[in-house]
Design an enzyme around this catalytic site. Structure first.
Site, short mmCIF file in Angstrom:
data_model
loop_
_atom_site.label_atom_id
_atom_site.label_comp_id
_atom_site.label_asym_id
_atom_site.label_seq_id
_atom_site.Cartn_x
_atom_site.Cartn_y
_atom_site.Cartn_z
N CYS A 31 0.84 -1.19 0.00
CA CYS A 31 0.00 0.00 0.00
C CYS A 31 0.87 1.24 0.00
O CYS A 31 2.09 1.15 -0.01
CB CYS A 31 -0.90 0.01 1.23
SG CYS A 31 0.06 0.13 2.73
N ASP A 439 2.37 -32.24 -15.58
CA ASP A 439 3.61 -32.79 -15.06
C ASP A 439 3.33 -33.01 -13.58
O ASP A 439 2.42 -32.41 -13.01
CB ASP A 439 4.71 -31.75 -15.27
CG ASP A 439 5.95 -32.08 -14.48
OD1 ASP A 439 6.40 -33.23 -14.58
OD2 ASP A 439 6.46 -31.19 -13.76
N ASP A 625 6.54 -27.51 -15.11
CA ASP A 625 7.46 -26.52 -14.57
C ASP A 625 8.93 -26.80 -14.81
O ASP A 625 9.74 -25.91 -14.79
CB ASP A 625 7.25 -26.38 -13.05
CG ASP A 625 7.82 -27.57 -12.30
OD1 ASP A 625 7.73 -28.69 -12.84
OD2 ASP A 625 8.35 -27.38 -11.20
N ASP A 629 10.21 -30.23 -19.00
CA ASP A 629 8.88 -29.95 -19.55
C ASP A 629 8.92 -28.88 -20.63
O ASP A 629 7.97 -28.75 -21.39
CB ASP A 629 7.94 -29.47 -18.44
CG ASP A 629 7.72 -30.52 -17.39
OD1 ASP A 629 7.57 -31.68 -17.77
OD2 ASP A 629 7.73 -30.18 -16.19
#
Lengths: 739, 62
Positions: A31, A439, A625, A629
């Protein structure tokens, strides 16, 4: 060994007058109060001249006097205030200042200015034509319009002309080709009409068209910039640096871009290896789950190859940086990735497909109009004017906004669901998916090891185990320390590398370490392994009591079972392809009740399987990931990877999801289906618009006034329809968390 | 209608001034952060100790 000194010179840009500048990605800004706190804190530091937080991109830029201070106190202060900060490597942040966005915005401003002023003149002409304008005044107004329009078309139209030229040069047809033809013909015709002192000129149409299309282009750009800057922050906060060993033997933390082949890098226990290389000294076990999907630790020693993204467990390693050698896993991944990427570039965007159908039809209609009127006995000049007015009114204004407007609204919705898009067209590809390939390691399961909830220890024992674990840098111990929330290490704890930790507490010896270290029998270990094949075991022993086994492993992501169940109910076919060993994959598949699974898959096997599915006419979504892959992520029709994925995979994936939950995968599919539905509606609206407008144009009824109304009307309708997607998608299923 | 000779250049000049102002604001980086500045006006950190805006105003009056 203490942490190595960081090489600040690599991150700092020096200006001529002795000032230094650095940009940092800051994690934890939530913020405006954080912004004040950081800025005020930094400005109190001696030598700091300017500190400014960018609250939209969560970046901090600091300027300081190079002679009075250095970056260390700056980063230390941020750390004390509770923010994780890491400087950007100037070489890697290419998009600093957002040059492309500014070019579009400048073109947009110029065309907006021109559209307003020309419209001022055009409305005078239209009302004058209806009453009593004299030809001299009208001609004067046309000339002033031309004076504004010509430079504008050249300046603001560049973006489209360039893209159209590139497309035509490579023998393709994209949306920018009909746009370019339309704008150039409208301007040319108007110029000619102006010289002839004719009644109608279409300068306002040409410029307004550019203005509307640039609005679409800029929205599209904003969407990309937002996700890209977040991706850059994430990559930077992962601190992709390495401890380079200097000539004098000391280690210096440098960004990866400053490493070259042959450099030696130090990797301490519990650190992630950030380079590909050959071990020159040291032995250890590495966790390769992010690279191969295999969850069992692999012992390595001198001369062995290790890959970026693997985790070093207990030993200290010295690694010599190598390029991807022939025949290694990395080489294979790179080769497969290249081939797979080529296949993907063949995909034609829905908007370009629409314009491939649309452009020939419209241009043929214009030609037929010309020929038709001449055959009906009209002179060629007015016939040409009518033919060009057909092209002006059908210029794909609505079509140019139809898809980008939906993509922008949809990417905002994706962002709320914590999914970042790498490619805008991922939405349309996600919408057609019917088969999802997951995966296992790091995708269905969490990327980091954690302690199983069924550990069977009392609260006291657990606390003791946690405090013991703090003294070890082994990843399994760290997982236990994290799970127990232990804060204080035991003062006299002794670590035997590769075995475990022991300490004397209240006169009793407490041990935490490998099963053998705590005297666990092989039978007991075997029995535990059959019960939980996906876990590694750490033994804990206090006093003379028999040792207990603590299962630690990469367990299922939060919501994995529910998400898979929901996906199955929604009619998707689910498969698991993993590089891990059979037992672990089978266990995971049973837990998630997925019938179709395969284990011990090599990158090539995964691709083959996906290609087979594609050949059967299935549209495949790959979620993965690991480095292994990456090629299959590129080979699938569309792909998603978690934010914890290796860099190569994230770059190959179409979208990235944040956080530990698997739920964003489901939300992404739901949103994209609705988005696709709205895209189709928008295309239908554009077609209907043309069906109505073209007959009028062919008959010669299209005056500049009609063209202006039709064009802005259709643009506004498709934009409003895109915004309706927000309502269609309903409320967010997750709280809108900041990253 | 001769007045148009003056009015049109004036209109173009005013529009052009707006365009130049926009291009200047773009170049000076005012669109880089669309989130922070609206909060900055609420930051009282640059005031002296014990001087809320109300007190500062009172001091001015007295």
């Amino acid at each position: 060994m203490s942490a190595p000194e960081r090489d600040w010179a690599a991150f700092v840009t020096n200006t001529d007058d002795g000032k230094a500048h650095m940009d940092l990605a800051v994690d934890g800004i939530t913020c405006a109060a954080c912004m004040y706190e950081i800025e005020r804190g930094l400005q109190k530091l001696d030598g700091v001249e300017k500190a400014r937080v960018n609250l939209s991109s969560h970046r901090l830029s600091v300027d300081w006097d190079g002679e009075k201070t250095n970056p260390s106190p700056i980063v230390d202060l941020l750390q004390r205030l509770g923010y994780k900060a890491y400087p950007f490597d100037p070489a890697q942040v290419k998009s600093r200042g957002d040059a492309v966005g500014k070019e579009i915005l400048r073109a947009l401003a110029v065309s907006g200015f021109a559209a307003m002023n020309i419209m001022l003149l055009s409305i005078s002409i239209w009302s004058g034509n209806a009453s009593d304008i004299d030809p001299e005044t009208r001609s004067f107004f046309h000339w002033v319009s031309a004076l504004i329009a010509l430079p504008t078309v050249v300046y603001s139209g560049r973006i489209f002309f360039r893209s159209a030229y590139m497309a035509v040069k490579t023998g393709r047809l994209n949306m920018d080709v009909p746009i370019t033809i339309g704008v150039l013909l409208a301007t040319g015709l108007s110029m000619w009409q102006t010289v002839q002192e004719a009644e109608h000129a279409y300068f306002d149409s040409a410029v307004m068209l550019l203005f509307f299309l640039l609005v679409g282009r800029y929205c599209d750009h904003l969407m990309r910039r937002k996700t890209r800057s977040f991706a850059e922050n994430l990559a930077t906060l992962k601190a992709e640096s390495a401890a380079k060993i200097q000539e004098d033997g000391s280690a210096l933390d440098v960004p990866l871009s400053k490493l070259s082949i042959g450099d030696r890098v130090l990797v301490r226990a519990g650190e992630r290896i950030s380079v590909d290389g050959k071990i020159s000294t040291g032995t250890s076990e590495v966790d390769q789950s992010l690279v191969t999907g295999e969850t069992l630790l692999q012992p390595v020693g001198e001369g062995d190859l290790v890959y970026a993204g693997t985790m070093n467990t207990y030993g200290v390693l010295e690694i010599e940086v190598t390029a991807a050698a022939k025949g290694t896993l990395l080489d294979e991944v790179n080769r497969l990735l290249e081939t797979a990427m080529e296949g993907r570039s063949k995909y034609v965007h829905i908007a370009d497909r629409a314009s491939q159908l649309y452009a020939p039809v419209v241009h043929a209609a214009a030609l037929l109009t010309l020929v038709g009127w001449i055959m009906l006995g009209m002179a060629w000049q007015p016939a040409l004017v009518i033919a060009i007015s057909v092209l002006i009114i059908t210029c794909p204004c609505a079509l140019g906004l139809a898809i980008p407007a939906v993509q922008v609204v949809a990417s905002g919705l994706f962002f709320n669901e914590r999914v970042l898009l790498n490619a805008g067209d991922a939405i349309e590809r996600l919408a057609t998916v019917d088969t999802i390939v997951f995966d296992k390691t790091g995708t269905l399961t969490l990327p980091e090891a954690s302690l199983s909830k069924e550990h069977g220890l009392s609260a006291e024992q657990l606390e003791l185990a946690g405090r013991l674990a703090l003294s070890s840098s082994h990843p399994l111990s760290q997982a236990i320390a994290k799970a127990t929330g232990a804060q204080q290490a035991l003062p006299d704890a002794k670590e035997s590398a590769g075995k475990g930790v022991e300490a004397v507490v209240d006169g009793m010896c407490a041990k935490l370490g490998s099963p053998a270290f705590c005297g666990v029998s092989d039978e007991q270990l075997e029995q535990a392994k059959t019960q939980q094949p996906d876990a590694s075991f750490v033994a804990f022993q206090s006093g003379d009591k028999p040792a207990q086994l603590l299962p630690v492993g990469q367990f299922m992501r939060e919501g994995a079972t529910e998400t898979i169940q929901k996906l199955k109910t929604a009619g998707y076919t689910i498969e698991i392809l993993s590089g891990d060993h059979k037992g672990a994959v089978e266990h995971a598949a049973q837990m998630l009740s997925v019938e179709s699974w395969q284990a011990a898959m090599k990158p090539q096997d995964k691709i083959d399987h996906i290609e087979k599915l594609k050949a059967q006419g299935k549209k495949v979504l790959m979620v993965g990931d690991g480095l292994n892959d990456a090629p299959s992520l590129a080979a699938a029709n569309v792909s998603i990877s978690p934010v914890s994925a290796v860099h190569v995979s994230q770059a190959a994936a179409d979208a990235v999801f944040l956080g530990d939950s698997l739920a964003p995968v489901m939300s992404a599919l739901t949103i994209s289906k609705k988005a696709r539905w709205v895209m189709n509606q928008n295309l239908a609206i554009s077609v209907v618009y043309n069906l109505i407008a073209v007959p009028f144009a062919v008959l010669g009824f299209v005056t500049p006034l009609v063209a202006a109304l039709a064009m802005s009307g259709s643009s506004i309708i498709v934009t409003l329809n895109a915004v309706r997607l927000r309502m269609l998608a309903g409320s967010s299923t997750q709280p809108n968390l900041e990253v | 209608m001769e007045v148009l000779i003056y009015l049109i250049p004036i209109a173009l000049f005013l529009g052009g001034a707006g365009l130049v102002a926009f291009l200047w604001s773009l170049r000076s980086g005012q669109y880089d952060d669309m989130e922070g500045p609206k909060w900055r006006i609420l930051d009282d950190g640059d005031l002296q100790e014990n001087s809320t805006p109300v007190e500062a105003a009172k001091r001015k009056v007295s």
